[in-house]
Design a protein around this motif. Structure first.
Motif, PDB file in Angstrom:
ATOM      1  N   SER A 155      16.428  68.876  32.548  1.00 43.61           N
ATOM      2  CA  SER A 155      15.303  67.992  32.831  1.00 43.61           C
ATOM      3  C   SER A 155      14.256  68.727  33.635  1.00 43.61           C
ATOM      4  O   SER A 155      14.535  69.750  34.271  1.00 43.61           O
ATOM      5  N   GLU A 156      13.043  68.188  33.610  1.00 41.11           N
ATOM      6  CA  GLU A 156      11.923  68.833  34.295  1.00 41.11           C
ATOM      7  C   GLU A 156      11.027  67.757  34.901  1.00 41.11           C
ATOM      8  O   GLU A 156      10.666  66.774  34.238  1.00 41.11           O
ATOM      9  N   PHE A 157      10.680  67.942  36.163  1.00 39.60           N
ATOM     10  CA  PHE A 157       9.759  67.041  36.845  1.00 39.60           C
ATOM     11  C   PHE A 157       8.457  67.790  37.117  1.00 39.60           C
ATOM     12  O   PHE A 157       8.471  68.881  37.688  1.00 39.60           O
ATOM     13  N   THR A 158       7.327  67.195  36.712  1.00 42.53           N
ATOM     14  CA  THR A 158       6.021  67.790  36.995  1.00 42.53           C
ATOM     15  C   THR A 158       5.084  66.697  37.505  1.00 42.53           C
ATOM     16  O   THR A 158       5.182  65.526  37.092  1.00 42.53           O
ATOM     17  N   SER A 159       4.178  67.099  38.375  1.00 40.50           N
ATOM     18  CA  SER A 159       3.227  66.145  38.937  1.00 40.50           C
ATOM     19  C   SER A 159       2.279  65.642  37.853  1.00 40.50           C
ATOM     20  O   SER A 159       1.768  66.413  37.039  1.00 40.50           O
ATOM     21  N   ALA A 160       2.032  64.333  37.852  1.00 45.52           N
ATOM     22  CA  ALA A 160       1.134  63.726  36.865  1.00 45.52           C
ATOM     23  C   ALA A 160       0.012  62.960  37.552  1.00 45.52           C
ATOM     24  O   ALA A 160      -0.635  62.118  36.934  1.00 45.52           O
ATOM     25  N   GLY A 161      -0.190  63.212  38.824  1.00 42.07           N
ATOM     26  CA  GLY A 161      -1.229  62.506  39.566  1.00 42.07           C
ATOM     27  C   GLY A 161      -0.695  62.034  40.909  1.00 42.07           C
ATOM     28  O   GLY A 161       0.432  62.359  41.302  1.00 42.07           O
ATOM     29  N   ILE A 162      -1.482  61.232  41.610  1.00 42.55           N
ATOM     30  CA  ILE A 162      -1.075  60.723  42.924  1.00 42.55           C
ATOM     31  C   ILE A 162       0.106  59.775  42.771  1.00 42.55           C
ATOM     32  O   ILE A 162       0.019  58.749  42.082  1.00 42.55           O
ATOM     33  N   ASN A 163       1.217  60.137  43.408  1.00 43.15           N
ATOM     34  CA  ASN A 163       2.437  59.329  43.395  1.00 43.15           C
ATOM     35  C   ASN A 163       2.963  59.079  41.973  1.00 43.15           C
ATOM     36  O   ASN A 163       3.610  58.070  41.710  1.00 43.15           O
ATOM     37  N   GLN A 164       2.663  60.010  41.059  1.00 43.84           N
ATOM     38  CA  GLN A 164       3.146  59.895  39.684  1.00 43.84           C
ATOM     39  C   GLN A 164       3.822  61.206  39.278  1.00 43.84           C
ATOM     40  O   GLN A 164       3.324  62.292  39.597  1.00 43.84           O
ATOM     41  N   THR A 165       4.922  61.070  38.586  1.00 39.86           N
ATOM     42  CA  THR A 165       5.683  62.252  38.153  1.00 39.86           C
ATOM     43  C   THR A 165       6.044  62.120  36.679  1.00 39.86           C
ATOM     44  O   THR A 165       6.488  61.054  36.238  1.00 39.86           O
ATOM     45  N   ASN A 166       5.833  63.197  35.947  1.00 42.10           N
ATOM     46  CA  ASN A 166       6.225  63.224  34.537  1.00 42.10           C
ATOM     47  C   ASN A 166       7.637  63.795  34.447  1.00 42.10           C
ATOM     48  O   ASN A 166       7.875  64.930  34.852  1.00 42.10           O
ATOM     49  N   HIS A 167       8.563  63.006  33.945  1.00 43.77           N
ATOM     50  CA  HIS A 167       9.955  63.455  33.803  1.00 43.77           C
ATOM     51  C   HIS A 167      10.260  63.702  32.335  1.00 43.77           C
ATOM     52  O   HIS A 167      10.146  62.802  31.500  1.00 43.77           O
ATOM     53  N   ARG A 168      10.637  64.937  32.013  1.00 39.20           N
ATOM     54  CA  ARG A 168      10.986  65.309  30.639  1.00 39.20           C
ATOM     55  C   ARG A 168      12.468  65.657  30.559  1.00 39.20           C
ATOM     56  O   ARG A 168      13.003  66.308  31.450  1.00 39.20           O
ATOM     57  N   ILE A 169      13.088  65.262  29.456  1.00 35.15           N
ATOM     58  CA  ILE A 169      14.492  65.607  29.207  1.00 35.15           C
ATOM     59  C   ILE A 169      14.552  66.463  27.942  1.00 35.15           C
ATOM     60  O   ILE A 169      14.013  66.089  26.895  1.00 35.15           O
ATOM     61  N   TYR A 170      15.193  67.623  28.049  1.00 36.71           N
ATOM     62  CA  TYR A 170      15.300  68.568  26.943  1.00 36.71           C
ATOM     63  C   TYR A 170      16.757  68.672  26.476  1.00 36.71           C
ATOM     64  O   TYR A 170      17.690  68.529  27.272  1.00 36.71           O
ATOM     65  N   LEU A 171      16.907  68.945  25.204  1.00 37.53           N
ATOM     66  CA  LEU A 171      18.226  69.234  24.640  1.00 37.53           C
ATOM     67  C   LEU A 171      18.197  70.655  24.097  1.00 37.53           C
ATOM     68  O   LEU A 171      17.317  71.017  23.307  1.00 37.53           O
ATOM     69  N   THR A 172      19.144  71.469  24.539  1.00 37.35           N
ATOM     70  CA  THR A 172      19.248  72.848  24.072  1.00 37.35           C
ATOM     71  C   THR A 172      20.443  72.969  23.133  1.00 37.35           C
ATOM     72  O   THR A 172      21.559  72.580  23.485  1.00 37.35           O
ATOM     73  N   LEU A 173      20.197  73.498  21.938  1.00 35.74           N
ATOM     74  CA  LEU A 173      21.256  73.672  20.940  1.00 35.74           C
ATOM     75  C   LEU A 173      21.441  75.155  20.652  1.00 35.74           C
ATOM     76  O   LEU A 173      20.481  75.855  20.309  1.00 35.74           O
ATOM     77  N   ASP A 174      22.672  75.629  20.800  1.00 36.57           N
ATOM     78  CA  ASP A 174      23.009  77.032  20.538  1.00 36.57           C
ATOM     79  C   ASP A 174      23.824  77.130  19.257  1.00 36.57           C
ATOM     80  O   ASP A 174      24.840  76.438  19.098  1.00 36.57           O
ATOM     81  N   THR A 175      23.382  77.998  18.354  1.00 36.06           N
ATOM     82  CA  THR A 175      24.088  78.189  17.085  1.00 36.06           C
ATOM     83  C   THR A 175      24.490  79.653  16.919  1.00 36.06           C
ATOM     84  O   THR A 175      23.821  80.551  17.424  1.00 36.06           O
ATOM     85  N   THR A 176      25.573  79.867  16.201  1.00 34.38           N
ATOM     86  CA  THR A 176      26.033  81.219  15.867  1.00 34.38           C
ATOM     87  C   THR A 176      26.232  81.288  14.355  1.00 34.38           C
ATOM     88  O   THR A 176      26.953  80.470  13.786  1.00 34.38           O
ATOM     89  N   ILE A 177      25.572  82.254  13.725  1.00 39.55           N
ATOM     90  CA  ILE A 177      25.610  82.376  12.263  1.00 39.55           C
ATOM     91  C   ILE A 177      26.038  83.780  11.881  1.00 39.55           C
ATOM     92  O   ILE A 177      25.581  84.768  12.465  1.00 39.55           O
ATOM     93  N   SER A 178      26.937  83.874  10.900  1.00 41.01           N
ATOM     94  CA  SER A 178      27.442  85.156  10.420  1.00 41.01           C
ATOM     95  C   SER A 178      26.694  85.571   9.157  1.00 41.01           C
ATOM     96  O   SER A 178      26.460  84.757   8.258  1.00 41.01           O
ATOM     97  N   ILE A 179      26.310  86.868   9.106  1.00 37.88           N
ATOM     98  CA  ILE A 179      25.658  87.425   7.923  1.00 37.88           C
ATOM     99  C   ILE A 179      26.572  88.492   7.337  1.00 37.88           C
ATOM    100  O   ILE A 179      26.934  89.448   8.019  1.00 37.88           O
ATOM    101  N   VAL A 180      26.971  88.320   6.082  1.00 37.25           N
ATOM    102  CA  VAL A 180      27.868  89.257   5.415  1.00 37.25           C
ATOM    103  C   VAL A 180      27.034  90.344   4.742  1.00 37.25           C
ATOM    104  O   VAL A 180      26.311  90.083   3.774  1.00 37.25           O
TER     105      VAL A 180
END
Length: 223
Positions: A155-180
């Motif tokens: 998650s990330e909190f950033t200022s969005a003005g006086i007494n206001q905060t923008n809260h973002r939630i991120y999803l990170t996906l990790d993949t592993t792929i084999s190449i023959v």
């Protein structure tokens, strides 16, 4: 007569040895050529293709699963006191866990479907000659996802003005792929960092969440 026959046998044997030696040299040269020149080209092109494929699979999964613009309210409860001050962020564990599983499963399915097409590279490109890039029939290489896609939240909190905060939630996906490859197999690891929801919060965000990873830990306890 016997000496002539013996000489003929020795001559045939020498010819067989010579032919075998030539074939062996050609095989070794081909193997060295592939390992030294062709494989690096294949790996470079395949990695780019696989990363693009992985990104499309993940983004497609997010679009399929997330179809609610009020997702933030479904995932997070903001607790306030009598004066309206924020006291706590409460994670809705059931919804978070379901969202993570649904996106990971859908991304895995998308990736497996895309992987059946493999990676095709023109033979001219494999020669390493710039004039022949994209020329000639295509050589197809098999790829396959390894294991399940791993997910984590942040998650990330950033200022969005006086007494206001923008809260973002991120999803990170990790993949592993084999190449023959023709002479070996390599793996490509990809990571997709996706914004899944955000909200403007009115009021002071407690330092417990603003200046630490405590909320991230809460999110990942249920993923």
């Amino acid at each position: 007569m016997q000496i002539k026959k013996l000489r003929k046998r020795l001559s045939k044997k020498r010819k067989l040895i010579l032919v075998f030696s030539i074939l062996l040299i050609i095989f070794i040269f081909t193997l060295v050529f592939f390992n030294s020149y062709v494989n690096p080209i294949i790996i470079t092109i395949s990695e780019a293709s696989v990363k693009t494929m992985s990104t499309k699979a993940v983004n497609g999964a997010v679009q399929t699963v997330i179809n609610n613009t009020d997702l933030y309210d479904e995932l997070i409860d903001i607790m306030v006191d009598d004066q309206g001050n924020i006291t706590m962020f409460q994670v809705k564990s059931v919804q978070i866990n379901k969202l993570s599983k649904d996106i990971s499963r859908t991304a895995q399915q998308n990736l497996e479907l895309a992987s059946t097409e493999g990676v095709s590279i023109p033979l001219g490109t494999l020669s390493g000659v710039s004039l022949l890039v994209g020329v000639g029939p295509e050589m197809k290489f098999h790829i396959s996802p390894i294991g399940n896609i791993q997910s984590s939240f942040s998650s990330e909190f950033t200022s969005a003005g006086i007494n206001q905060t923008n809260h973002r939630i991120y999803l990170t996906l990790d993949t592993t792929i084999s190449i023959v490859l023709p002479t070996s197999t390599c793996t490509v690891n990809t990571r997709s960092h996706i914004l899944i929801c955000e909200s403007i919060i009115i009021g002071k965000v407690p330092d417990t969440y603003l200046n630490s990873t405590s909320l991230d830990e809460m999110l990942n306890l249920v993923s």
